[in-house]
Design a protein around this motif. Structure first.
Motif, PDB file in Angstrom:
ATOM      1  N   PHE A 190       0.386  -1.446   0.052  1.00 34.52           N
ATOM      2  CA  PHE A 190       0.398  -0.189   0.261  1.00 34.52           C
ATOM      3  C   PHE A 190       0.837   1.198   0.506  1.00 34.52           C
ATOM      4  N   SER A 191       2.155   0.630   0.112  1.00 35.75           N
ATOM      5  CA  SER A 191       2.712   2.150   0.402  1.00 35.75           C
ATOM      6  C   SER A 191       3.087   2.593  -0.932  1.00 35.75           C
ATOM      7  N   GLU A 192       2.733   1.936  -2.259  1.00 33.77           N
ATOM      8  CA  GLU A 192       3.005   2.189  -3.825  1.00 33.77           C
ATOM      9  C   GLU A 192       1.726   3.320  -4.101  1.00 33.77           C
ATOM     10  N   LEU A 193       0.951   3.370  -3.372  1.00 35.97           N
ATOM     11  CA  LEU A 193      -0.232   4.152  -3.951  1.00 35.97           C
ATOM     12  C   LEU A 193      -0.592   5.263  -2.987  1.00 35.97           C
ATOM     13  N   SER A 221      -6.571   5.001   4.503  1.00 37.87           N
ATOM     14  CA  SER A 221      -7.654   3.732   4.826  1.00 37.87           C
ATOM     15  C   SER A 221      -7.086   2.862   4.802  1.00 37.87           C
ATOM     16  N   PHE A 222      -6.423   2.262   4.756  1.00 40.57           N
ATOM     17  CA  PHE A 222      -5.313   0.654   4.605  1.00 40.57           C
ATOM     18  C   PHE A 222      -5.290   0.891   6.201  1.00 40.57           C
ATOM     19  N   LEU A 238     -10.241   0.949  -2.036  1.00 38.00           N
ATOM     20  CA  LEU A 238     -10.096   0.333  -0.960  1.00 38.00           C
ATOM     21  C   LEU A 238     -10.129  -1.444  -0.802  1.00 38.00           C
ATOM     22  N   ALA A 239     -10.951  -1.772  -1.227  1.00 41.15           N
ATOM     23  CA  ALA A 239     -12.368  -3.349  -1.092  1.00 41.15           C
ATOM     24  C   ALA A 239     -11.512  -3.935  -2.711  1.00 41.15           C
ATOM     25  N   ASN A 240     -11.808  -2.608  -3.429  1.00 46.08           N
ATOM     26  CA  ASN A 240     -11.704  -3.482  -5.264  1.00 46.08           C
ATOM     27  C   ASN A 240      -9.772  -4.151  -4.671  1.00 46.08           C
ATOM     28  N   ILE A 241      -8.873  -2.808  -4.260  1.00 51.18           N
ATOM     29  CA  ILE A 241      -7.990  -3.450  -4.124  1.00 51.18           C
ATOM     30  C   ILE A 241      -7.049  -4.563  -3.219  1.00 51.18           C
ATOM     31  N   CYS A 242      -7.445  -4.834  -2.231  1.00 52.18           N
ATOM     32  CA  CYS A 242      -8.098  -5.573  -0.899  1.00 52.18           C
ATOM     33  C   CYS A 242      -8.333  -7.293  -2.087  1.00 52.18           C
TER      34      CYS A 242
END
Length: 653
Positions: free
Chosen positions: A346-349, A356-357, A426-430
């Motif tokens: 998530f550091s890449e985003l 949020s994550f 966030l949900a979609n990425i997870c």
């Protein structure tokens, strides 16, 4: 200076001091003075400080001399209640109660009941709680609060009709012990925090009001209240005197402030202990006469607050205790590896998505259940131990549990009509990350990918069915009962919604056996199915009222509605006024439905244990047994609470 040893000695001396000062009837003295340093004072017979002393001492176990003190205090407080479970500022039948009579009030009442509950919850029956709730309803300034201080008739003089921040904070604390939070009291509190106004005509200092707030308030503005307290700290790390310092320390710790930053303040308290106790300082403003304030306080009350602060400072955090349960270094290493893995991803985003994550992960990992979610693949591999598996892969499977839990928690909020659009990405990425990990690690294994696909299909099918069948429209206070209520039958749909929880362990079993249709795999999936059903039914039994008011037709809600509709079919017309019929619905639930739901939960726990026993080669089953035990204990407790709740419903009007 050995701070831990000094604190231990100070606490021991303080307890001994209170033992010597306690009166035969279990109470403690109350002193009144026009001087803040109590250079001259009079004693009177107020029952109030004794309740506060018990609350402070509840930070410590009921053992030895302290156990005797608390037992005698509780007897005194119980002896001061009225038949309606209300309390007065004055001791019953005292000279002061005749000379300067006060009405019963919610401040004394809620502090007394909270103290008794903290000491021994059995001393406060469900019927007693119902009577206190009745008093609140009688004293509300508007429906749902906030509340007037004094319990007086509706036509009483307006002087008795004030809504005080400190008093409502003590009402909030009492309600929090019943797992209730009222928006009206939260709003009153947050308005005060936002404006830095902690005023009360009944208390001498802001610290006492903030202390009362900190005992229950967990909202978004607590960091501002915390900062306000820190701004008032003096150069010598005190807040002016031991009483104010103790109140501030306890409030800061309640708000989550780092204890190690309070060492100098603790040392200040220790330095001011004399002969076991601490000097009296103003706490209550008892009355104002000829523009002169008459302050109430006592050395015993100051001592109790100082002991509470010392106890809170020296008690290990629950977080530290839960970390202590990570017994072996490999387990700690695995946890750290999964956290770092998710951090890197998530550091890449963008900063918004990353923050949020982190917030979602913190919420999921809070408490012991969080580690259970993330480390389940590790636990299962350790218990199975048939074949060496790359630790990197075990960590990635642990990360998928974290990603899956995050994604479906967010999606579930949308299905309930309460989703936050800002969290959808966030949900979609997870979910993409979860799918990618399985796709990459099993890229050449069509057998397992097919198994994975079926699990994911079950989840989405269950969510689709629930969204289509398990929602009822709410109009005002009315629930529109559908013509056809959902049929849960064998509860399989409950298992399907969360069956992704089994994926990490299933992948570990597959890597050990190379089979997706083996008896071990079937028993593993059945273990999770039965466990998830039991856990969901148990949650439904606790949340049925909240679900009902939101139009969510859980198995518990459906059972209540079916029983309600039968005798009311002729006058129902598909509408149910929840405000008017809530008590009838509560009786239906507590007389009939609670046993039905909890019996089903316990049945599925029993079945899950059978499945667990049938998984060959599983050496250490303790972690999985603890999963079942927690749900089983909660369901059994709900059944035993039935008698108390029925008593509550009979008393509450």
């Amino acid at each position: 200076m050995n701070l831990d040893k000094d604190i231990e000695n100070a606490i021991s001396s303080g307890i001994n001091y209170l033992s010597q000062k306690q009166k035969r009837d279990g109470s403690f003295s109350n002193r009144v003075s026009t001087s803040k340093n109590f250079s001259s004072y009079e004693e009177n017979q107020s029952a109030f400080p004794t309740s506060l002393i018990l609350s402070s001492l509840n930070s410590f176990p009921n053992m030895g001399e302290l156990g005797k003190i608390k037992n005698n205090v509780s007897k005194f407080i119980l002896g001061q209640r009225s038949e309606f479970w209300s309390w007065n500022y004055w001791k019953r039948n005292s000279a002061e109660s005749s000379k300067s009579p006060y009405p019963e009030d919610l401040d004394d009442t809620c502090c007394a009941v909270a103290a008794l509950t903290g000491y021994d919850s059995k001393s406060v029956s469900a019927g007693a709680i119902a009577k206190v709730i009745n008093l609140l309803a009688y004293s509300e300034s508007k429906e749902g609060g906030p509340y007037f201080t004094w319990i007086t008739p509706p036509d009483a003089n307006k002087g008795w009709k004030d809504t005080d921040l400190a008093v409502n904070s003590n009402v909030g604390y009492f309600l929090s012990l019943q797992d209730v939070t009222l928006p009206s009291i939260v709003s009153l509190t947050e308005k005060a925090i936002a404006s830095d106004k902690y005023d009360s005509p009944y208390y001498h200092s802001e610290n006492s009001v903030i202390y009362f707030i900190s005992r229950w308030y967990k909202g978004k503005k607590k960091s501002k209240a915390l900062s306000y307290l820190l701004e008032k700290r003096q150069c010598n790390h005190s807040w002016g005197n031991p009483l104010e310092t103790a109140l501030a320390i306890s409030a800061l710790i309640n708000f989550g402030y780092e204890k190690e930053k309070l060492e100098r303040s603790i040392e200040y308290i220790l330095r001011h202990q004399k002969s076991g106790g601490w000097k009296e300082h103003p706490f209550v403003i008892e009355f104002i006469k000829k523009k002169r304030k008459h302050y109430a306080g006592s050395s015993e009350l100051t001592t109790a607050f100082c002991l509470e602060a010392l106890g809170k400072f020296s008690t290990p955090d629950k977080k530290m205790k839960s970390k202590g349960k990570l017994a072996d270094s490999k387990q700690q290493k695995m946890r750290k590896r999964i956290i770092e893995m998710s951090d890197r991803r998530f550091s890449e985003l963008s900063s918004e998505l990353s923050e949020s994550f982190l917030a979602a992960r913190k919420k999921i990992l809070k408490g012991d259940k969080g580690d259970q979610i993330m480390l389940l693949p590790y636990y299962f591999q350790k218990s199975l131990g048939q074949k060496e598996i790359d630790e990197r892969l075990i960590a990635e499977l642990g990360a998928t549990s974290l990603y899956g839990w995050t994604a479906y928690t967010i999606y579930d909020d949308f299905l309930d009509g309460e989703g936050d659009p800002k969290l959808l990405s966030l949900a979609n990425i997870c979910l993409r990350e979860l799918t990618s990990i399985y796709s990459v690690n099993f890229s050449n294994d069509e057998k397992f990918l097919s198994f994975f696909g079926k699990i994911m299909d079950r989840i989405d099918s269950a969510n689709s069915w629930e969204a289509s069948n398990c929602r009822a429209k709410i109009v005002g206070s009315c629930l529109m009962i559908p013509e056809r209520l959902p049929e849960y039958e064998n509860m399989e749909k409950l298992a399907d919604r969360s069956i992704g929880h089994a994926l990490g362990a299933a992948a570990i079993l597959y890597l050990n056996t190379n089979e997706t249709e083996s008896e071990e795999m079937k028993n593993l999936i059945s273990f999770f199915e039965n466990y998830i059903i039991a856990r969901q039914l148990n949650d439904d039994a606790h949340d049925w009222e909240e679900d009902l008011k939101r139009g969510q037709l859980s198995p518990a809600v459906v059972s209540v509605l079916k029983r309600y509709a039968k005798p009311n079919a002729s006058k129902n017309n598909g509408e149910l006024d929840l405000k008017k019929q809530l008590k009838q619905l509560q009786k239906i639930f507590w007389y009939d439905v609670i046993h039905e739901i909890c019996d089903k939960a316990l049945f599925h726990i029993k079945e899950s244990r059978k499945n667990l026993e049938s998984i060959k080669g599983l050496k250490d089953k303790a972690i999985f047994e603890s999963m079942l035990g927690a749900v089983e204990e909660s369901a059994q407790k709900a059944v035993t609470e039935q008698k108390e709740m029925l008593e509550f419903l009979e008393e509450y009007r």
